[in-house]
Design a protein around this motif. Structure first.
Motif, PDB file in Angstrom:
ATOM      1  N   GLU A 135       0.821  -1.208   0.000  1.00  0.00           N
ATOM      2  CA  GLU A 135       0.000   0.000   0.000  1.00  0.00           C
ATOM      3  C   GLU A 135       0.856   1.258   0.000  1.00  0.00           C
ATOM      4  N   GLU A 136       1.994   1.201   0.679  1.00  0.00           N
ATOM      5  CA  GLU A 136       2.912   2.336   0.746  1.00  0.00           C
ATOM      6  C   GLU A 136       4.338   1.819   0.778  1.00  0.00           C
ATOM      7  N   LEU A 137       5.232   2.536   0.126  1.00  0.00           N
ATOM      8  CA  LEU A 137       6.658   2.248   0.213  1.00  0.00           C
ATOM      9  C   LEU A 137       7.374   3.590   0.165  1.00  0.00           C
ATOM     10  N   THR A 138       8.006   3.941   1.270  1.00  0.00           N
ATOM     11  CA  THR A 138       8.646   5.236   1.406  1.00  0.00           C
ATOM     12  C   THR A 138      10.143   5.054   1.574  1.00  0.00           C
ATOM     13  N   GLN A 139      10.907   5.772   0.782  1.00  0.00           N
ATOM     14  CA  GLN A 139      12.358   5.720   0.904  1.00  0.00           C
ATOM     15  C   GLN A 139      12.771   6.770   1.928  1.00  0.00           C
ATOM     16  N   LEU A 140      13.326   6.303   3.055  1.00  0.00           N
ATOM     17  CA  LEU A 140      13.744   7.200   4.124  1.00  0.00           C
ATOM     18  C   LEU A 140      15.163   7.703   3.908  1.00  0.00           C
ATOM     19  N   SER A 141      16.001   6.859   3.300  1.00  0.00           N
ATOM     20  CA  SER A 141      17.378   7.229   2.977  1.00  0.00           C
ATOM     21  C   SER A 141      17.829   6.319   1.840  1.00  0.00           C
ATOM     22  N   ASP A 142      19.089   6.427   1.455  1.00  0.00           N
ATOM     23  CA  ASP A 142      19.621   5.594   0.380  1.00  0.00           C
ATOM     24  C   ASP A 142      19.605   4.111   0.736  1.00  0.00           C
ATOM     25  N   THR A 143      19.573   3.797   2.033  1.00  0.00           N
ATOM     26  CA  THR A 143      19.633   2.394   2.459  1.00  0.00           C
ATOM     27  C   THR A 143      18.475   1.974   3.354  1.00  0.00           C
ATOM     28  N   GLU A 144      17.450   2.819   3.474  1.00  0.00           N
ATOM     29  CA  GLU A 144      16.339   2.492   4.371  1.00  0.00           C
ATOM     30  C   GLU A 144      14.989   2.784   3.721  1.00  0.00           C
ATOM     31  N   LEU A 145      14.094   1.789   3.798  1.00  0.00           N
ATOM     32  CA  LEU A 145      12.739   1.912   3.270  1.00  0.00           C
ATOM     33  C   LEU A 145      11.742   1.588   4.381  1.00  0.00           C
ATOM     34  N   GLN A 146      10.549   2.152   4.260  1.00  0.00           N
ATOM     35  CA  GLN A 146       9.468   1.843   5.183  1.00  0.00           C
ATOM     36  C   GLN A 146       8.281   1.407   4.331  1.00  0.00           C
ATOM     37  N   ALA A 147       7.615   0.316   4.755  1.00  0.00           N
ATOM     38  CA  ALA A 147       6.533  -0.241   3.939  1.00  0.00           C
ATOM     39  C   ALA A 147       5.282  -0.516   4.760  1.00  0.00           C
ATOM     40  N   LYS A 148       4.135  -0.455   4.076  1.00  0.00           N
ATOM     41  CA  LYS A 148       2.857  -0.913   4.620  1.00  0.00           C
ATOM     42  C   LYS A 148       2.291  -1.873   3.590  1.00  0.00           C
ATOM     43  N   ILE A 149       2.044  -3.117   4.034  1.00  0.00           N
ATOM     44  CA  ILE A 149       1.622  -4.173   3.129  1.00  0.00           C
ATOM     45  C   ILE A 149       0.425  -4.904   3.718  1.00  0.00           C
ATOM     46  N   LEU A 150      -0.575  -5.162   2.895  1.00  0.00           N
ATOM     47  CA  LEU A 150      -1.754  -5.924   3.299  1.00  0.00           C
ATOM     48  C   LEU A 150      -1.619  -7.330   2.716  1.00  0.00           C
ATOM     49  N   LEU A 151      -1.576  -8.327   3.593  1.00  0.00           N
ATOM     50  CA  LEU A 151      -1.402  -9.710   3.152  1.00  0.00           C
ATOM     51  C   LEU A 151      -2.496 -10.600   3.696  1.00  0.00           C
ATOM     52  N   LYS A 152      -2.828 -11.622   2.925  1.00  0.00           N
ATOM     53  CA  LYS A 152      -3.758 -12.658   3.365  1.00  0.00           C
ATOM     54  C   LYS A 152      -3.026 -13.984   3.265  1.00  0.00           C
ATOM     55  N   VAL A 153      -2.894 -14.650   4.403  1.00  0.00           N
ATOM     56  CA  VAL A 153      -2.256 -15.960   4.455  1.00  0.00           C
ATOM     57  C   VAL A 153      -3.274 -16.912   5.049  1.00  0.00           C
ATOM     58  N   GLY A 154      -3.819 -17.791   4.215  1.00  0.00           N
ATOM     59  CA  GLY A 154      -4.883 -18.668   4.689  1.00  0.00           C
ATOM     60  C   GLY A 154      -6.035 -17.821   5.198  1.00  0.00           C
ATOM     61  N   PRO A 155      -6.516 -18.097   6.423  1.00  0.00           N
ATOM     62  CA  PRO A 155      -7.646 -17.331   6.968  1.00  0.00           C
ATOM     63  C   PRO A 155      -7.235 -16.010   7.622  1.00  0.00           C
ATOM     64  N   VAL A 156      -5.939 -15.744   7.709  1.00  0.00           N
ATOM     65  CA  VAL A 156      -5.460 -14.544   8.406  1.00  0.00           C
ATOM     66  C   VAL A 156      -5.137 -13.437   7.398  1.00  0.00           C
ATOM     67  N   LYS A 157      -5.789 -12.286   7.611  1.00  0.00           N
ATOM     68  CA  LYS A 157      -5.524 -11.113   6.784  1.00  0.00           C
ATOM     69  C   LYS A 157      -4.966 -10.044   7.706  1.00  0.00           C
ATOM     70  N   ALA A 158      -3.828  -9.482   7.337  1.00  0.00           N
ATOM     71  CA  ALA A 158      -3.196  -8.505   8.222  1.00  0.00           C
ATOM     72  C   ALA A 158      -2.495  -7.413   7.433  1.00  0.00           C
ATOM     73  N   ARG A 159      -2.436  -6.240   8.044  1.00  0.00           N
ATOM     74  CA  ARG A 159      -1.706  -5.107   7.483  1.00  0.00           C
ATOM     75  C   ARG A 159      -0.398  -5.012   8.267  1.00  0.00           C
ATOM     76  N   PHE A 160       0.697  -5.157   7.557  1.00  0.00           N
ATOM     77  CA  PHE A 160       2.017  -5.109   8.171  1.00  0.00           C
ATOM     78  C   PHE A 160       2.664  -3.755   7.930  1.00  0.00           C
ATOM     79  N   SER A 161       3.328  -3.261   8.946  1.00  0.00           N
ATOM     80  CA  SER A 161       4.177  -2.077   8.824  1.00  0.00           C
ATOM     81  C   SER A 161       5.581  -2.537   9.140  1.00  0.00           C
TER      82      SER A 161
END
Length: 150
Positions: free
Chosen positions: A34-60
């Protein structure tokens, strides 16, 4: 859990390396990103929505890049938190080999998960992880192919 594979991408190595460092390309290729932000040349921050089997979760999470072997190789490490669904930590080593106008990309990744996700069973987790990795690299290869056409 370990994942490794090799894929041939129809683009020169310099272009593949540049694309692997382009947050906009990565955001479109990472499943559920959903989001991918470059904080520096070597650091990224992400927000990802995943569904694994019956579990759906938003990861930061945060990803750290080690570009000391660039452009032939680099590694990344990261951690993510999905609240009650669980958490994950992992990393990957990526190697790029020029093969004429194409590039052979090899990766070796390791991940550890905890929480509800870990209770789903290793077969489901392994299967889902392989599908997500395959989807990312297929999307990545297609994005670089589309650049040549466009």
């Amino acid at each position: 859990m370990e994942l490794n594979d090799q894929i041939t991408i129809n683009a020169p190595m310099a272009r593949v390396y540049a694309a692997l460092n382009d947050p906009e390309i990565l955001r479109h290729c990472i499943p559920g990103c959903e989001e991918l932000t470059q904080l520096s040349d070597t650091e990224l921050q992400a927000k990802i929505l995943l569904k694994v089997g019956p579990v759906k979760a938003r990861f930061s999470g945060d990803v750290q890049l080690d570009k000391s072997g660039a452009p032939d190789a680099f590694s990344l490490t990261g951690q993510g938190n999905g609240g009650v669904a669980g958490h994950a930590t992992g990393g990957a080593d990526v190697t790029l080999i020029a093969d004429g106008e194409t590039t052979i990309l090899t990766y070796d990744a390791k991940a550890k998960i905890g929480g509800k996700l870990a209770q789903l069973g290793s077969r489901l987790i392994q299967s889902t992880s392989k599908k997500l990795a395959a989807k990312f690299f297929q999307s990545f290869a297609e994005a670089l192919d589309a650049e040549k056409v466009g």
